[in-house]
Design a protein around this motif. Structure first.
Motif, PDB file in Angstrom:
ATOM      1  N   LEU A 128       0.853  -1.183   0.000  1.00 12.94           N
ATOM      2  CA  LEU A 128       0.000   0.000   0.000  1.00 12.94           C
ATOM      3  C   LEU A 128       0.887   1.231   0.000  1.00 12.94           C
ATOM      4  O   LEU A 128       1.934   1.249   0.660  1.00 12.94           O
ATOM      5  CB  LEU A 128      -0.920   0.023   1.223  1.00 12.94           C
ATOM      6  CG  LEU A 128      -1.868   1.229   1.261  1.00 12.94           C
ATOM      7  CD1 LEU A 128      -3.302   0.803   1.575  1.00 12.94           C
ATOM      8  CD2 LEU A 128      -1.399   2.268   2.281  1.00 12.94           C
ATOM      9  N   SER A 129       0.492   2.239  -0.766  1.00 11.86           N
ATOM     10  CA  SER A 129       1.260   3.487  -0.796  1.00 11.86           C
ATOM     11  C   SER A 129       0.317   4.670  -0.690  1.00 11.86           C
ATOM     12  O   SER A 129      -0.896   4.554  -0.902  1.00 11.86           O
ATOM     13  CB  SER A 129       2.109   3.579  -2.065  1.00 11.86           C
ATOM     14  OG  SER A 129       1.300   3.509  -3.222  1.00 11.86           O
ATOM     15  N   ALA A 130       0.890   5.821  -0.338  1.00 12.85           N
ATOM     16  CA  ALA A 130       0.117   7.056  -0.230  1.00 12.85           C
ATOM     17  C   ALA A 130       0.906   8.191  -0.843  1.00 12.85           C
ATOM     18  O   ALA A 130       2.067   8.402  -0.498  1.00 12.85           O
ATOM     19  CB  ALA A 130      -0.205   7.368   1.235  1.00 12.85           C
ATOM     20  N   ASN A 131       0.272   8.906  -1.772  1.00 16.73           N
ATOM     21  CA  ASN A 131       0.856  10.107  -2.356  1.00 16.73           C
ATOM     22  C   ASN A 131       0.291  11.314  -1.617  1.00 16.73           C
ATOM     23  O   ASN A 131      -0.923  11.405  -1.398  1.00 16.73           O
ATOM     24  CB  ASN A 131       0.542  10.199  -3.844  1.00 16.73           C
ATOM     25  CG  ASN A 131       1.032  11.501  -4.456  1.00 16.73           C
ATOM     26  OD1 ASN A 131       0.303  12.481  -4.516  1.00 16.73           O
ATOM     27  ND2 ASN A 131       2.279  11.520  -4.897  1.00 16.73           N
ATOM     28  N   TRP A 132       1.177  12.246  -1.222  1.00 20.94           N
ATOM     29  CA  TRP A 132       0.785  13.309  -0.310  1.00 20.94           C
ATOM     30  C   TRP A 132       0.607  14.659  -0.984  1.00 20.94           C
ATOM     31  O   TRP A 132       0.415  15.673  -0.294  1.00 20.94           O
ATOM     32  CB  TRP A 132       1.806  13.404   0.820  1.00 20.94           C
ATOM     33  CG  TRP A 132       1.899  12.106   1.559  1.00 20.94           C
ATOM     34  CD1 TRP A 132       2.840  11.134   1.401  1.00 20.94           C
ATOM     35  CD2 TRP A 132       0.990  11.617   2.546  1.00 20.94           C
ATOM     36  NE1 TRP A 132       2.574  10.062   2.226  1.00 20.94           N
ATOM     37  CE2 TRP A 132       1.443  10.335   2.946  1.00 20.94           C
ATOM     38  CE3 TRP A 132      -0.170  12.138   3.146  1.00 20.94           C
ATOM     39  CZ2 TRP A 132       0.782   9.570   3.899  1.00 20.94           C
ATOM     40  CZ3 TRP A 132      -0.824  11.379   4.099  1.00 20.94           C
ATOM     41  CH2 TRP A 132      -0.353  10.108   4.467  1.00 20.94           C
ATOM     42  N   SER A 133       0.624  14.736  -2.300  1.00 20.78           N
ATOM     43  CA  SER A 133       0.384  16.012  -2.974  1.00 20.78           C
ATOM     44  C   SER A 133      -1.121  16.278  -3.032  1.00 20.78           C
ATOM     45  O   SER A 133      -1.939  15.355  -3.002  1.00 20.78           O
ATOM     46  CB  SER A 133       0.972  15.986  -4.389  1.00 20.78           C
ATOM     47  OG  SER A 133       0.313  15.016  -5.178  1.00 20.78           O
ATOM     48  N   GLY A 134      -1.487  17.530  -3.121  1.00 17.27           N
ATOM     49  CA  GLY A 134      -2.902  17.868  -3.226  1.00 17.27           C
ATOM     50  C   GLY A 134      -3.584  17.982  -1.871  1.00 17.27           C
ATOM     51  O   GLY A 134      -3.002  17.734  -0.816  1.00 17.27           O
ATOM     52  N   ALA A 135      -4.864  18.349  -1.915  1.00 16.37           N
ATOM     53  CA  ALA A 135      -5.630  18.556  -0.680  1.00 16.37           C
ATOM     54  C   ALA A 135      -5.905  17.253   0.051  1.00 16.37           C
ATOM     55  O   ALA A 135      -6.031  17.241   1.281  1.00 16.37           O
ATOM     56  CB  ALA A 135      -6.949  19.256  -1.009  1.00 16.37           C
ATOM     57  N   HIS A 136      -6.032  16.155  -0.698  1.00 18.03           N
ATOM     58  CA  HIS A 136      -6.313  14.852  -0.098  1.00 18.03           C
ATOM     59  C   HIS A 136      -5.250  13.859  -0.554  1.00 18.03           C
ATOM     60  O   HIS A 136      -4.869  13.844  -1.730  1.00 18.03           O
ATOM     61  CB  HIS A 136      -7.693  14.343  -0.518  1.00 18.03           C
ATOM     62  CG  HIS A 136      -8.814  15.250  -0.120  1.00 18.03           C
ATOM     63  ND1 HIS A 136      -9.273  15.352   1.166  1.00 18.03           N
ATOM     64  CD2 HIS A 136      -9.559  16.117  -0.861  1.00 18.03           C
ATOM     65  CE1 HIS A 136     -10.254  16.227   1.211  1.00 18.03           C
ATOM     66  NE2 HIS A 136     -10.448  16.713  -0.002  1.00 18.03           N
ATOM     67  N   PRO A 137      -4.762  13.008   0.337  1.00 12.94           N
ATOM     68  CA  PRO A 137      -3.792  11.989  -0.093  1.00 12.94           C
ATOM     69  C   PRO A 137      -4.437  10.985  -1.034  1.00 12.94           C
ATOM     70  O   PRO A 137      -5.645  10.744  -0.976  1.00 12.94           O
ATOM     71  CB  PRO A 137      -3.372  11.328   1.235  1.00 12.94           C
ATOM     72  CG  PRO A 137      -4.503  11.592   2.161  1.00 12.94           C
ATOM     73  CD  PRO A 137      -5.066  12.913   1.771  1.00 12.94           C
ATOM     74  N   GLU A 138      -3.622  10.434  -1.918  1.00 13.19           N
ATOM     75  CA  GLU A 138      -4.080   9.377  -2.808  1.00 13.19           C
ATOM     76  C   GLU A 138      -3.583   8.045  -2.257  1.00 13.19           C
ATOM     77  O   GLU A 138      -2.381   7.842  -2.085  1.00 13.19           O
ATOM     78  CB  GLU A 138      -3.555   9.574  -4.227  1.00 13.19           C
ATOM     79  CG  GLU A 138      -4.007   8.472  -5.186  1.00 13.19           C
ATOM     80  CD  GLU A 138      -3.466   8.661  -6.584  1.00 13.19           C
ATOM     81  OE1 GLU A 138      -4.206   9.221  -7.428  1.00 13.19           O
ATOM     82  OE2 GLU A 138      -2.302   8.287  -6.832  1.00 13.19           O
ATOM     83  N   LEU A 139      -4.497   7.127  -1.987  1.00  9.86           N
ATOM     84  CA  LEU A 139      -4.147   5.786  -1.539  1.00  9.86           C
ATOM     85  C   LEU A 139      -4.068   4.859  -2.736  1.00  9.86           C
ATOM     86  O   LEU A 139      -4.893   4.947  -3.665  1.00  9.86           O
ATOM     87  CB  LEU A 139      -5.190   5.256  -0.554  1.00  9.86           C
ATOM     88  CG  LEU A 139      -5.193   5.884   0.836  1.00  9.86           C
ATOM     89  CD1 LEU A 139      -6.332   5.298   1.661  1.00  9.86           C
ATOM     90  CD2 LEU A 139      -3.860   5.654   1.541  1.00  9.86           C
ATOM     91  N   ARG A 140      -3.082   3.951  -2.706  1.00 10.37           N
ATOM     92  CA  ARG A 140      -2.901   3.009  -3.812  1.00 10.37           C
ATOM     93  C   ARG A 140      -2.651   1.617  -3.235  1.00 10.37           C
ATOM     94  O   ARG A 140      -1.817   1.465  -2.346  1.00 10.37           O
ATOM     95  CB  ARG A 140      -1.700   3.418  -4.668  1.00 10.37           C
ATOM     96  CG  ARG A 140      -1.745   4.850  -5.178  1.00 10.37           C
ATOM     97  CD  ARG A 140      -0.382   5.293  -5.666  1.00 10.37           C
ATOM     98  NE  ARG A 140      -0.375   6.675  -6.157  1.00 10.37           N
ATOM     99  CZ  ARG A 140       0.726   7.334  -6.484  1.00 10.37           C
ATOM    100  NH1 ARG A 140       1.910   6.753  -6.354  1.00 10.37           N
ATOM    101  NH2 ARG A 140       0.649   8.581  -6.920  1.00 10.37           N
ATOM    102  N   MET A 141      -3.377   0.659  -3.731  1.00  6.53           N
ATOM    103  CA  MET A 141      -3.100  -0.732  -3.389  1.00  6.53           C
ATOM    104  C   MET A 141      -2.579  -1.419  -4.643  1.00  6.53           C
ATOM    105  O   MET A 141      -3.259  -1.472  -5.666  1.00  6.53           O
ATOM    106  CB  MET A 141      -4.358  -1.447  -2.895  1.00  6.53           C
ATOM    107  CG  MET A 141      -4.139  -2.911  -2.524  1.00  6.53           C
ATOM    108  SD  MET A 141      -3.086  -3.141  -1.069  1.00  6.53           S
ATOM    109  CE  MET A 141      -4.243  -2.793   0.264  1.00  6.53           C
TER     110      MET A 141
END
Length: 362
Positions: free
Chosen positions: A76-89
């Motif tokens: 699982l990863s999380a991108n922290w750009s933008g107003a909301h983080p993007e979660l990726r599985m």
């Protein structure tokens, strides 16, 4: 007894898919996302998981994967750009590849609806077929997005280059790829690198976006910056500062760092570059990795509290200074705060033999 790193509960006998959904929902809840937002993508993720999701977790994997060092087939990863983080599985399909799935399989219909996937997938599915990985990414309030990755790590180097050349020609990106490959391979002064993955965005858009991943050995942060600089949108000064924050000021880039070059239709060179550093090879413990990553995020205007909370939810701080679950941190020097953190979950107490080429992994 095998314990989940984030619940400290026994996991032997649990279904693999149930365990992954537990990881996903833990991330959503820790980030404070509304249940009415994260429940639909969670249900989609459940539908997309391969057949191995029904397997029970045992001491050793039935079928090993290249994703993690113990053979567990997901991260699982999380991108922290933008107003909301993007979660990726991200998950390895293992033997549950689309041409073996039934016509009602949601992955089959998803991939067959992508013109980009259908145009070049046959190049990667010829014997010996490249392993296929799938990633579902979700950033509230948007619908989930999908990507696939062909793992070339088991192929001879010459075959990797030839197939990638052909694939890029088929999607109209041959000139941009030739430009990038020439600069990367002819400008190298030390170390080694090899093409390890080809990634595709999945959708019905006629605009191709292809990502090519290099794995490096014996390089420093200056070399990583040189490779990334082949991309059109790359700030060398900001990138080098980011790398040095993650390495603690060291020149050495650690074990097996990665570069991802993104290519888009209409451009004659790579558009973006993302650099991945393997934090356990650069720090003494997970706390140090978290502190360096937090410092990088704060320096780029991204509050680190949610990242710290997520890491602690997955890997409660241990008195022995154990490494925990934070494996990779990536940085893309196009817009501020484009940092992604990658979590891997030690699951098997008796890992099976890793696939070909894994002996070179960190």
């Amino acid at each position: 007894m095998s314990l989940s790193p984030f619940t400290q509960r026994p996991i032997l006998g649990r279904a693999m898919g149930e365990y992954l959904i537990d990881i996903w929902t833990t991330a959503c809840e820790t980030l404070g996302l509304a249940a009415e937002q994260w429940q639909p993508p969670t249900q989609e993720l459940q539908r997309l998981l391969p057949d191995w999701a029904d397997d029970q977790i045992q001491a050793a994997p039935r079928e090993t994967s290249y994703v993690a060092d113990d053979g567990f087939p997901a991260e699982l990863s999380a991108n922290w750009s933008g107003a909301h983080p993007e979660l990726r599985m991200l998950f390895d399909c293992l033997s549950d590849v689309p041409h073996r799935a039934g016509v009602t399989d949601p992955r089959s219909s998803l991939w067959s609806g992508s013109s980009l996937f259908t145009s070049i997938s046959r190049l990667f599915r010829q014997p010996v077929a490249a392993p296929l990985w799938h990633s579902m990414a979700w950033r509230a309030p948007n619908p989930p997005a999908h990507k696939v990755y062909f793992g070339l790590y088991g192929w001879p180097l010459a075959r990797r280059g030839a197939v990638v050349d052909r694939a890029m020609q088929l999607v109209g990106l041959g000139r941009a790829w030739e430009h990038a490959r020439h600069r990367i391979e002819n400008g190298a002064r030390y170390g080694s690198r090899e093409i390890e993955f080809v990634g595709l965005d999945i959708g019905d858009s006629a605009v191709a976006r292809v990502k090519i991943y290099y794995r490096h050995q014996g390089v420093d942060v200056a070399e990583m910056n040189r490779v990334a600089s082949v991309a059109l949108h790359h700030d060398e000064g900001r990138a080098l500062a980011a790398y040095r924050m993650l390495t603690g000021g060291r020149d050495d880039a650690g074990d097996a760092p990665l570069t991802c070059l993104a290519f888009r239709s209409g451009y004659q060179q790579a558009v973006e570059a993302t650099t991945y550093l393997r934090m356990p090879s650069l720090t003494t413990c997970e706390q140090e990795s978290v502190e360096r990553t937090s410092a990088l995020m704060e320096s780029e205007g991204v509050p680190a509290q949610r990242f710290v909370a997520l890491t602690e939810a997955f890997s409660p701080r241990r008195s022995d200074g154990g490494r925990g679950v934070l494996e990779l941190v990536s940085h893309r020097a196009r817009r501020s705060g484009d940092v992604t953190t990658y979590f891997r979950f030690p699951t098997f107490s008796q890992p099976a033999a890793l696939p070909v080429a894994s002996a070179q992994r960190a």
